[in-house]
Structure formats: C-alpha cells, structure tokens
Design an enzyme around this catalytic site. Structure first.
Site, mmCIF file in Angstrom:
data_model
loop_
_atom_site.group_PDB
_atom_site.id
_atom_site.type_symbol
_atom_site.label_atom_id
_atom_site.label_comp_id
_atom_site.label_asym_id
_atom_site.label_seq_id
_atom_site.Cartn_x
_atom_site.Cartn_y
_atom_site.Cartn_z
ATOM 1 N N CYS A 10 0.865 -1.182 0.000
ATOM 2 C CA CYS A 10 0.000 0.000 0.000
ATOM 3 C C CYS A 10 0.899 1.230 0.000
ATOM 4 C CB CYS A 10 -0.986 -0.013 1.162
ATOM 5 S SG CYS A 10 -0.302 0.240 2.813
ATOM 6 N N ASN A 13 2.338 1.583 4.343
ATOM 7 C CA ASN A 13 2.588 0.325 5.043
ATOM 8 C C ASN A 13 2.262 0.424 6.533
ATOM 9 O OD1 ASN A 13 5.350 -1.908 5.744
ATOM 10 N ND2 ASN A 13 3.317 -2.472 5.060
ATOM 11 N N CYS A 15 -1.517 0.866 7.301
ATOM 12 C CA CYS A 15 -2.961 0.585 7.402
ATOM 13 C C CYS A 15 -3.348 -0.677 6.641
ATOM 14 C CB CYS A 15 -3.782 1.770 6.880
ATOM 15 S SG CYS A 15 -3.615 3.278 7.857
ATOM 16 N N ARG A 16 -3.482 -0.566 5.316
ATOM 17 C CA ARG A 16 -4.038 -1.651 4.512
ATOM 18 C C ARG A 16 -3.119 -2.850 4.373
ATOM 19 N NH1 ARG A 16 -5.324 1.823 -0.662
ATOM 20 N NH2 ARG A 16 -3.330 2.686 0.042
ATOM 21 N N SER A 17 -1.882 -2.625 3.955
ATOM 22 C CA SER A 17 -1.012 -3.785 3.702
ATOM 23 C C SER A 17 -0.614 -4.528 4.978
ATOM 24 C CB SER A 17 0.208 -3.402 2.857
ATOM 25 O OG SER A 17 0.994 -2.414 3.462
ATOM 26 N N ASP A 127 -8.435 3.672 1.425
ATOM 27 C CA ASP A 127 -7.386 3.905 2.407
ATOM 28 C C ASP A 127 -7.996 4.452 3.696
ATOM 29 O OD1 ASP A 127 -5.145 4.533 3.892
ATOM 30 O OD2 ASP A 127 -4.064 5.407 2.192
#
Length: 157
Positions: A10, A13, A15-17, A127
């Site tokens: 993401c 690095n 939140c999402r990933s 995001d």
C-alpha cells in the site's frame, strides 16, 4: 508442495497492507500452511518506515484476535520483485510497483487486491488513513485474503 512468497503493498505500510499481512498470516496458519507460504508487506512511500501498524489497524486486528507483534513499516524496493505474488491495495500502488521494478525480468504476479473480489464495486481498497473506515477495510481484506489463499493453494500444488 512448493513454497509461495506473498507481498502486500500500500502507500505507507501502516494501514491496509499490514492489515492484509496479519489477516493472511492468520488464515495461512489456520490452514496449516505456514511452512509453505511466506508473507510480508511494504509501502511505496517512506513516511512511516520503522513504525508499527496504525492504531485503527491494530484495533481491528485486536478485535478479531489476530497477531501483529513486531510488524514495522518498510518501503518497497526493486529487490521485492523476488516475491511470487505482489498484491497492490490500489491502482496507484500497482503503478508505483511496476515503475520501481521497471523492465527487469521477474516472475512475480503483480495485481490489485480487489481483483480477488470482482463482485465488489470498489476498484481499490479504500485507504482508512483518510476515510477512517477500518472495519470496512477489514471486511474486504478478510474476504480477499481467503480467495487469494485458495488461489495460491491451487497454484502451488
């Protein structure tokens, strides 16, 4: 059964990933595949290098009993082309990954996370750093990771 290396990418690095990394690792362990599937995450930006996952990500993972201890943000580099699967959380991340890798020969399958969820109208994983909607991202990540793991198991048999 051969091994598979999976990298979630993401922007920062945090939140999402890392959420996808932790959820996917949990699913891999539950299926008894920890010895054959290696998992990591990275960001295309460098703002958060060395920082733990965002508080909203940690809260979701805690809520669902998913471990994330020791996870720290790192930046995606051209060396990451050695992963078998590079799963990008949005279109911009995918474009950045392809730009960073360049024209180098690689065997990585590079694709967007949402390709795993064709019935969902989103093109990109939103995001939550900007939307604050960590619970929705958790739902997407959980469902997409299950489909990804099914695909990888099929690929490595």
């Amino acid at each position: 059964m051969r091994k598979a290396r999976v990298l979630f990418v993401c922007l920062g690095n945090i939140c999402r990933s890392p959420m996808a990394e932790a959820v996917f690792r949990n699913q891999v362990e539950k299926r008894g595949l920890a010895e054959v599937v290696e998992i990591d995450s990275a960001g295309t930006g460098d703002w958060h290098i060395g920082k733990p996952p965002h508080e909203g990500t940690r809260k979701q993972l805690d809520l669902h009993g998913i471990a994330y201890a020791g996870m720290k943000a790192r930046q995606f580099t051209s060396n990451d082309q050695s992963f078998d699967y590079i799963v990008c959380m949005d279109s911009k991340n995918e474009a950045d990954v392809r730009r960073i890798i360049g024209e180098a020969a690689h065997s990585a399958k590079i694709f967007k996370f949402m390709d795993m969820l064709p019935a969902v109208p989103e093109d990109d994983v939103p995001d939550p750093y900007y939307t604050g909607n960590f619970d929705y991202v958790y739902e997407l990540v959980t469902e997409g990771c299950e489909k990804l793991l099914d695909q990888i198991v099929s690929d490595i048999k």
